[in-house]
Design an enzyme around this catalytic site. Structure first.
Site, PDB file in Angstrom:
ATOM      1  N   ASP A   1      -0.611  13.974  26.569  1.00 25.51           N
ATOM      2  CA  ASP A   1      -1.236  14.298  25.297  1.00 25.51           C
ATOM      3  C   ASP A   1      -0.507  13.485  24.224  1.00 25.51           C
ATOM      4  O   ASP A   1       0.624  13.041  24.437  1.00 25.51           O
ATOM      5  CB  ASP A   1      -1.095  15.803  25.038  1.00 25.51           C
ATOM      6  CG  ASP A   1      -1.478  16.199  23.630  1.00 25.51           C
ATOM      7  OD1 ASP A   1      -2.588  15.842  23.205  1.00 25.51           O
ATOM      8  OD2 ASP A   1      -0.651  16.854  22.954  1.00 25.51           O
TER       9      ASP A   1
ATOM     10  N   THR B   1      -6.312  12.921  25.220  1.00 25.54           N
ATOM     11  CA  THR B   1      -6.157  13.380  23.844  1.00 25.54           C
ATOM     12  C   THR B   1      -7.466  13.903  23.269  1.00 25.54           C
ATOM     13  O   THR B   1      -8.551  13.560  23.750  1.00 25.54           O
ATOM     14  CB  THR B   1      -5.625  12.216  22.967  1.00 25.54           C
ATOM     15  OG1 THR B   1      -5.511  12.652  21.612  1.00 25.54           O
ATOM     16  CG2 THR B   1      -6.551  11.011  23.022  1.00 25.54           C
TER      17      THR B   1
END
Length: 270
Positions: free
Chosen positions: A9, A43
């Site tokens: 992430d 993401t």
């Protein structure tokens, strides 16, 4: 050692609070790649706002954007482009229902085109990264294409009620997640879309088994990803629900948490 897929992430995880990748974490990720492991990004950001970090790490893997609603390979058009937007009819229903609540704004993104319900300079600054086309006006009139994602910006005290409404009325057509502070934003994608869906597609294309996936995250849009991965790692700064399901908890994003765990797990050294 078996080849692993390391999934990162961005905000609050790979990036420090200054929105940079620390030298130590970058060096360890490079070492992991040199040792034959694969590194990828997953993401909630659009690609235009994540490409800078993809290029900085020198990646050559597919990327998951918009929390799984857009999965592609930036350097290999033959890999496939998987885009799963929200239907325009759903957008109109959501916008209509939001007028019963006290909200600041609604934003829709169609890949790299941004549509803003009300003009808001501060909010538009966030979405201007990567120089997208920005259109301002009632989404019910100006948005003509199924959007990749939507965002509802509301006062903190109203977010819970909006969250409950979306769960009760629109659960069959959208999934939604809350952004971390300081922005009180609810992000919407098509139902069934999450980072785990995209990671599964990438892992299969690379021939890497689920048990050899190490995924790092910090917010509620990382829940499915950490639950799916063979090793789900919550950052030290992660929300408690994520820590509760994680296989491991590492140091914070400002303390090279990714590097420290990979050094231990994959026997990497600087």
């Amino acid at each position: 050692m078996k080849q692993h897929l390391i999934v990162l992430d961005l905000d609050g995880t790979l990036l420090t609070d200054q929105k940079v990748i620390s030298p130590k974490t970058k060096a360890i990720l490079n070492q992991a790649r040199n040792d034959g492991h694969q590194v990828m990004i997953a993401t909630g950001r659009p690609y235009r706002a994540s490409e800078i970090y993809y290029r900085e790490l020198g990646l050559h893997t597919p990327i998951v954007n918009f929390n799984g609603a857009f999965v592609h390979h930036p350097d290999d058009k033959h890999w496939g482009l998987h885009h799963t937007p929200i239907g325009l009819d759903v957008v109109h229903e959501v916008v209509e229902s939001m007028h019963a609540f006290d909200f600041h704004n609604i934003v829709a993104e169609v890949m790299d085109d941004v549509y803003v319900h009300h003009h808001d300079e501060k909010l538009m600054d966030i979405f201007s990264f990567g120089d997208p086309s920005i259109t301002t006006g009632d989404l019910r009139n100006y948005l003509k294409t199924d959007p990749t994602s939507m965002l509802i910006h509301a006062p903190y005290e109203k977010v819970h009620a909006i969250h409950d409404h979306l769960s009760e009325v629109h659960a069959e057509v959208i999934d939604h997640r809350r952004w971390g502070a300081p922005w009180h934003v609810i992000e919407l994608v098509r139902s069934g879309m999450n980072k785990a869906v995209g990671i599964d597609r990438v892992a299969k294309s690379l021939g890497i088994a689920k048990e050899h996936i190490i995924a790092f995250g910090d917010e509620d849009n990382d829940l499915e990803m950490l639950d799916f991965a063979g090793v789900g790692v919550a950052m030290g700064n992660a929300i408690e629900p994520l820590k509760n399901i994680a296989n491991e908890i590492t140091l914070t994003n400002n303390e090279d948490g990714i590097a420290e765990l990979l050094m231990d797990r994959l026997k990497l050294t600087l």
